[in-house]
Scaffold this active site. Sequence first.
Site, mmCIF file in Angstrom:
data_model
loop_
_atom_site.group_PDB
_atom_site.id
_atom_site.type_symbol
_atom_site.label_atom_id
_atom_site.label_comp_id
_atom_site.label_asym_id
_atom_site.label_seq_id
_atom_site.Cartn_x
_atom_site.Cartn_y
_atom_site.Cartn_z
ATOM 1 N N CYS A 199 24.693 16.462 -37.651
ATOM 2 C CA CYS A 199 25.317 17.012 -38.863
ATOM 3 C C CYS A 199 25.075 18.502 -38.996
ATOM 4 C CB CYS A 199 24.817 16.282 -40.099
ATOM 5 S SG CYS A 199 23.030 16.364 -40.293
ATOM 6 N N GLU A 234 24.324 13.143 -48.649
ATOM 7 C CA GLU A 234 23.970 13.992 -47.505
ATOM 8 C C GLU A 234 25.196 14.012 -46.599
ATOM 9 O OE1 GLU A 234 21.122 15.644 -47.215
ATOM 10 O OE2 GLU A 234 20.272 14.823 -49.047
HETATM 11 P P1 NAD Z 1 29.696 6.281 -40.710
HETATM 12 O O1 NAD Z 1 31.129 6.037 -40.390
HETATM 13 O O2 NAD Z 1 28.647 5.546 -39.965
HETATM 14 O O3 NAD Z 1 29.533 6.043 -42.262
HETATM 15 C C1 NAD Z 1 28.323 6.216 -42.963
HETATM 16 C C2 NAD Z 1 28.086 5.042 -43.870
HETATM 17 O O4 NAD Z 1 29.177 4.923 -44.774
HETATM 18 C C3 NAD Z 1 27.986 3.728 -43.124
HETATM 19 O O5 NAD Z 1 26.888 3.021 -43.640
HETATM 20 C C4 NAD Z 1 29.299 3.037 -43.443
HETATM 21 O O6 NAD Z 1 29.148 1.643 -43.488
HETATM 22 C C5 NAD Z 1 29.648 3.586 -44.795
HETATM 23 N N1 NAD Z 1 31.083 3.627 -45.100
HETATM 24 C C6 NAD Z 1 32.102 3.960 -44.266
HETATM 25 N N2 NAD Z 1 33.284 3.920 -44.939
HETATM 26 C C7 NAD Z 1 33.004 3.569 -46.219
HETATM 27 C C8 NAD Z 1 33.770 3.377 -47.411
HETATM 28 N N3 NAD Z 1 35.089 3.544 -47.412
HETATM 29 N N4 NAD Z 1 33.116 3.038 -48.551
HETATM 30 C C9 NAD Z 1 31.778 2.877 -48.567
HETATM 31 N N5 NAD Z 1 31.003 3.057 -47.466
HETATM 32 C C10 NAD Z 1 31.600 3.397 -46.326
HETATM 33 O O7 NAD Z 1 29.306 7.767 -40.518
HETATM 34 P P2 NAD Z 1 30.183 9.002 -40.507
HETATM 35 O O8 NAD Z 1 30.642 9.215 -41.887
HETATM 36 O O9 NAD Z 1 31.176 9.009 -39.403
HETATM 37 O O10 NAD Z 1 29.002 10.028 -40.093
HETATM 38 C C11 NAD Z 1 29.243 11.247 -39.605
HETATM 39 C C12 NAD Z 1 29.249 12.251 -40.739
HETATM 40 O O11 NAD Z 1 27.988 12.217 -41.379
HETATM 41 C C13 NAD Z 1 29.442 13.670 -40.291
HETATM 42 O O12 NAD Z 1 30.307 14.296 -41.190
HETATM 43 C C14 NAD Z 1 28.056 14.258 -40.394
HETATM 44 O O13 NAD Z 1 28.043 15.650 -40.614
HETATM 45 C C15 NAD Z 1 27.511 13.525 -41.559
HETATM 46 N N6 NAD Z 1 26.052 13.487 -41.496
HETATM 47 C C16 NAD Z 1 25.373 14.140 -42.460
HETATM 48 C C17 NAD Z 1 23.990 14.170 -42.394
HETATM 49 C C18 NAD Z 1 23.176 14.883 -43.428
HETATM 50 O O14 NAD Z 1 21.959 14.697 -43.442
HETATM 51 N N7 NAD Z 1 23.771 15.687 -44.286
HETATM 52 C C19 NAD Z 1 23.322 13.504 -41.364
HETATM 53 C C20 NAD Z 1 24.077 12.841 -40.415
HETATM 54 C C21 NAD Z 1 25.449 12.825 -40.492
#
Ligand code: NAD
Length: 487
Positions: free
Chosen positions: A270, A236
Site C-alpha cells: 500500500c 486504512e
Molecule cells: P481485498 O479485495 O482483499 O479487500 C479487503 C477486504 O475487504 C477483504 O476482507 C474483503 O473481503 C473485503 N471486501 C471486498 N469487497 C467488499 C465489499 N463490497 N463490501 C465489504 N467488504 C468487502 O483487498 P484490496 O481492497 O484489493 O486491497 C488492496 C488495497 O488495499 C490497495 O488499495 C492498497 O493500497 C490497500 N491497502 C492499504 C493498506 C493500509 O494500511 N493503508 C494496507 C494494505 C493494502
Amino acid sequence: MTDNDVITQDNTQMHTGRTMSIINTVEEMQAQFTRMQALSRSQPMNDWYERETQLDNLELLLSDNQEQISKSISEDFGYRSQSETQFAELFPSFTGISHAKKHGKKWMKPQRMPISALYRPAHNEIQPQPLGLVGIMVPWNYPLFLAIGPMIDAIAAGNRIMIKMSEAAPKFAETFAKLVAHYFSPDMVSVVLGEVEIAEEFSKLPFDHLLYTGSTAVGKKIMAAAAPNLTPVTLELGGKSPVIVLEGANLEAAVNRVMMGKTLNAGQTCIAPDYVLIQRKHHDEFIRLAREWMDKHYPDIENNPDYSRIINGSQFKRVQGYIDSLQGQGVYPLTDISSNTETRLMPPVVVVEPTSGSDVMKNEIFAPVLPLMHYETLNDAISFVNARPRPLALYVFGDNNSDIDRVRSNTVSGGLCINEVILHVVQHDLPFGGVGHSGTGAYHGKAGFERLSHMKPVFVQTKLNGMNFLLPPYGGFFKKAMGMFLK
Ligand code: NAD
C-alpha cells in the site's frame, strides 16, 4: 510439534457449545456476534494480565507456525518469497507484540490530567476502557501483518475480535483461521471466511469499532455500511504515494530505496512508491541506475527466489493492460525478461511521462510499474502532489534541508519518509494511517491502543466543593464571580 500437529490439535471442539472460532456463513456470523458482544459487556477485559496472556498467545501462534504461514501465503500468490514474508509480515508482527507487551500496562492506567485552578481541589483523569467487540477486515497483500497489527492494538486495549480474512488469499485465510482456533478461545477471537457477500454482511454488524484495510473504493462502502449503526471506523486505504527527488539528491541512494520499495512483494504494497517526480535531466541516469540495481539485487529474475508473483490473474491482467496501453510511449523494462501471464511473473518497468489521463496515473498501480514524471521547479512538484488526493505516504530524497522543509510543510500525506521509503509503517512509536482518500484514523502502538479504547474523561470532585457557592438563588457572590469572568 510439527505444523500439522498444531492444526489437528485444533481446540475448537472445547468451545463449540458456546462460541465458534471459524465462521463460514452469515447465520453463524450473526450468532457469534451476538454472543461475543454479550461477553464484551458482561466480562470486560479490565485486567492487564488477561490482555498480556492473549498477546502471548498471538506470539506463540506466530513462532510455532512460521513455515506453515509463509507456505500458505506463497500458495495464494503463486509464489511469495519466504524472506519477504519474514521481513515484511513476521518481523513487524513480532516487534509490534513486544512493543505492546512492554508498554500496554502503562497505556491502560488512568492518567492524571491538568485542571484549571477554578475547580481545584477536584481533579481530572482519562480512563482508557475497552470498547468491546472490534471488527477487523484484512486485505490480501500482507494478509498476516494486516491481521496481526490490528489484533495487537485491539487486544492491548482489551477488546474481543472478529476478523474477516480476504477471499483473494483463501489458503492463508484458512490456515490462519485454524491457527486462531487453536491458540485463542472463540470467546476472544473468531475468524470469518468467505467471499464478498459475507464481507458485506460483516461490515453491517454493529461493532464497537470496525478497522478496515483495503482499497479506497471498498472503503467508501464500508463507511456507508457502518453509518446506520454509528459504528466508528478506521479506514486504512490506498492511493498513489509519490516520491520527490530533489535537485542535487544523491541519485544512486534514491534509486536504491525507491527500487527496494517498488520490488518488495512485486510492488503490491500500500505504501510502495507509486510514481517519482524528478527533473528531466536526471531521468536517463535514474533508469540506468534502476537497471543496474535490478541486475545486482534480482539477477535471473525468473528463477530468483526473492521475487514474488502478482496475486491473481485479474490483478495481472489489470496491470499488464496499463503497460500495454503505453507501448511505444516511453516504457523501459528494467530486466531482459518479459512478464509471464501463466506464472504471473511481472519484472519491473519504468514509464516516462505518462499523461495524467493514462491508467497508470489515474489509478493506484499496486505493481512493479514506476512512472517518472518530470518537474521544473520544486513548487511545480509540490503543486502536482497537492492537485491530487492526499497520499497515504510521501517520500522525499535529497540533502537540502530547506527544500525538504518546503515539501514537509506544504504537502499533507498519511505519513512522510525523508531519504527512505516504507519504514515508517514499522515504527511502533508512530501512528500509521492515511488522510482524506487514503484513510481515516491511525493505529499501531499507543495510537492504536487509544484508537481502540474509549478514552473516558473522569472528573473527580472532593468534599471541599467550591461549586456550592454558585447555587441559586444567585446572590451577590455569584454576581461578583460572574463579573470577574464575563468580559
Ligand atoms: P481485498 O479485495 O482483499 O479487500 C479487503 C477486504 O475487504 C477483504 O476482507 C474483503 O473481503 C473485503 N471486501 C471486498 N469487497 C467488499 C465489499 N463490497 N463490501 C465489504 N467488504 C468487502 O483487498 P484490496 O481492497 O484489493 O486491497 C488492496 C488495497 O488495499 C490497495 O488499495 C492498497 O493500497 C490497500 N491497502 C492499504 C493498506 C493500509 O494500511 N493503508 C494496507 C494494505 C493494502
